[in-house]
Design a protein around this motif. Structure first.
Motif, PDB file in Angstrom:
ATOM      1  N   GLU A 293       0.830  -1.213   0.000  1.00 51.84           N
ATOM      2  CA  GLU A 293       0.000   0.000   0.000  1.00 51.84           C
ATOM      3  C   GLU A 293       0.863   1.262   0.000  1.00 51.84           C
ATOM      4  O   GLU A 293       0.564   2.231  -0.703  1.00 51.84           O
ATOM      5  CB  GLU A 293      -0.922   0.016   1.218  1.00 51.84           C
ATOM      6  CG  GLU A 293      -2.178  -0.809   1.080  1.00 51.84           C
ATOM      7  CD  GLU A 293      -3.204  -0.195   0.138  1.00 51.84           C
ATOM      8  OE1 GLU A 293      -3.021   0.951  -0.305  1.00 51.84           O
ATOM      9  OE2 GLU A 293      -4.203  -0.880  -0.156  1.00 51.84           O
ATOM     10  N   ARG A 319      -8.492  -1.408   5.186  1.00 57.35           N
ATOM     11  CA  ARG A 319      -8.088  -2.776   4.861  1.00 57.35           C
ATOM     12  C   ARG A 319      -7.682  -3.583   6.096  1.00 57.35           C
ATOM     13  O   ARG A 319      -7.817  -4.795   6.115  1.00 57.35           O
ATOM     14  CB  ARG A 319      -6.909  -2.767   3.878  1.00 57.35           C
ATOM     15  CG  ARG A 319      -7.252  -2.333   2.485  1.00 57.35           C
ATOM     16  CD  ARG A 319      -6.089  -2.577   1.543  1.00 57.35           C
ATOM     17  NE  ARG A 319      -5.798  -4.011   1.395  1.00 57.35           N
ATOM     18  CZ  ARG A 319      -4.752  -4.475   0.736  1.00 57.35           C
ATOM     19  NH1 ARG A 319      -3.880  -3.631   0.174  1.00 57.35           N
ATOM     20  NH2 ARG A 319      -4.551  -5.780   0.634  1.00 57.35           N
ATOM     21  N   TRP A 320      -7.174  -2.897   7.136  1.00 58.08           N
ATOM     22  CA  TRP A 320      -6.635  -3.608   8.287  1.00 58.08           C
ATOM     23  C   TRP A 320      -7.210  -3.136   9.610  1.00 58.08           C
ATOM     24  O   TRP A 320      -7.658  -3.927  10.439  1.00 58.08           O
ATOM     25  CB  TRP A 320      -5.107  -3.478   8.300  1.00 58.08           C
ATOM     26  CG  TRP A 320      -4.434  -4.301   9.346  1.00 58.08           C
ATOM     27  CD1 TRP A 320      -3.822  -3.857  10.488  1.00 58.08           C
ATOM     28  CD2 TRP A 320      -4.305  -5.728   9.360  1.00 58.08           C
ATOM     29  NE1 TRP A 320      -3.309  -4.913  11.206  1.00 58.08           N
ATOM     30  CE2 TRP A 320      -3.594  -6.076  10.532  1.00 58.08           C
ATOM     31  CE3 TRP A 320      -4.723  -6.735   8.499  1.00 58.08           C
ATOM     32  CZ2 TRP A 320      -3.295  -7.392  10.869  1.00 58.08           C
ATOM     33  CZ3 TRP A 320      -4.415  -8.050   8.829  1.00 58.08           C
ATOM     34  CH2 TRP A 320      -3.713  -8.369  10.004  1.00 58.08           C
TER      35      TRP A 320
END
Length: 381
Positions: A293, A319-320
């Motif tokens: 990323e 995303r996390w």
């Protein structure tokens, strides 16, 4: 800038582990001038279990399999070395065990194949904004300058706090890793998790080619981890002498909230960004994810397609971080009532599949968190 400084690069990456290597691979492949700075000589053992979902392969245009030593298809769980649960993992090769030294080397080699410079033995002692660029100084006086900087030097990194990015207060897990020769009683393709011996944590054993990585981690307690007491029981159960192997102690930064991971021309990735899963201690996938990323958003910034790197922080949160927010809540309940957690969580028929789906990224903690937490708290009450 001193006479021994390099020309100005596009990007300096401090740390050539999984996160830094992933960033360097993609940035150099995108034709940016990248310089990787690594403190070690690359010959020391990495205190890491080495487990990662095979799904990370799709983030890279080259094969990661040269670093893969075992494909795990079965997981054995136990409570105080008893009450076993054996689970076959679903899917085709859902979990890989890598030798971290080899993975890091593979990523660095791929980056240099695309033109990146990789310098080892660099002990960075000073980082500062120098006009429009970043300047990095090593202990031996060498200096480097670049338009952008990636902080990727692991859990012990001092730079995020000094530069005002990442979490201000860092939560640590206490871990001990042991690299063993031979596989003892551990079968090829089989990983082991032990939940009863470690207060507020667990132990693991991952098979290598001709060896085993054993680890012990305590995740929410403030007491000192008595890893020797755990290993005296665990290692004989795995077929090793209780004092076998060299122990490596580490304080691992774990995820502890949503935080800005960028600054003016600077990003923090991997363990330095406190991305490690607070429940399952998964660190490799978020390290690789954040490195990939970082490369995407830095490349756009370097080309003038965006004026800030805020999009990187936003992407990592989506995303996390959103999943880890729930993961931390599960950890806080599970590790306070681990016996209940083992009976109502690990021993449930669906649990191994859910764990595999979370580790692969197919599912997030948010998809199961409310049911899991409610179940644990109701049973405890």
């Amino acid at each position: 800038m001193s006479d021994n400084a390099d020309p100005i690069h596009d990007v300096l990456v401090i740390g050539s582990g999984a996160a830094g290597g992933a960033a360097a691979v993609h940035l150099s492949a995108a034709h940016h001038d990248v310089c990787l700075l690594e403190r070690s000589d690359g010959k020391s053992l990495k205190p890491c279990g080495g487990g990662m979902a095979a799904a990370v392969q799709h983030w890279f245009p080259f094969s990661l399999e040269p670093a893969v030593e075992q494909v795990v298809r079965r997981v054995d769980f136990s409570w105080c070395l008893q009450d076993p649960v054996v689970a076959e993992l679903p899917g085709d090769a859902p979990f890989w065990i890598v030798r971290r030294e080899r993975l890091d080397q593979l990523l660095a080699e791929e980056a240099t194949n695309h033109g990146a410079v990789h310098q080892t033995g660099v002990d960075v002692t000073h980082v500062e904004r120098h006009g429009a660029d970043w300047q990095v100084t090593a202990k031996d006086g060498r200096q480097w300058r670049a338009r952008a900087l990636v902080i990727a030097d692991g859990s012990g990194s001092p730079w995020p706090q000094r530069l005002g990015i990442g979490p201000r207060g860092v939560n640590h897990a206490s871990t001990v890793s042991v690299r063993l020769e031979g596989q003892g009683s551990l079968d090829d393709g089989s990983a082991r998790f032990e939940f009863g011996l470690v207060p507020q944590g667990f132990a693991w054993a991952f098979p290598l080619a001709g060896g085993v990585n054993v680890g012990v981690g305590s995740f929410i307690g403030r007491d000192e981890l008595d890893s020797n007491a755990v290993l005296r029981q665990l290692l004989p159960d795995l077929g090793f002498a209780e004092d076998a192997g060299e122990r490596q102690h580490r304080r691992l930064r774990i995820w502890n909230g949503h935080h800005c991971l960028h600054g003016d021309g600077v990003l923090v990735v991997g363990d330095a960004a406190s991305l490690c899963d607070p429940f399952l201690a998964e660190g490799l996938r978020p390290a690789l994810m954040s490195g990939c990323e970082a490369a995407v958003h830095l490349s756009r910034w370097l080309r003038g397609e965006q004026t800030s790197l805020r999009s990187y922080s936003s992407a990592m949160r989506e995303r996390w971080g959103e999943s880890m927010a729930w993961g931390r809540r599960i950890a806080q309940v599970f590790y306070r009532f681990p016996g209940v957690g083992y009976q109502l969580g690990i021993k449930r028929p669906t649990a191994p599949r859910r764990i595999a789906q979370i580790l692969s990224g197919e599912m997030g903690y948010g998809d199961i968190a409310q049911r899991v937490i409610k179940r644990l708290l109701l049973q405890r009450g």
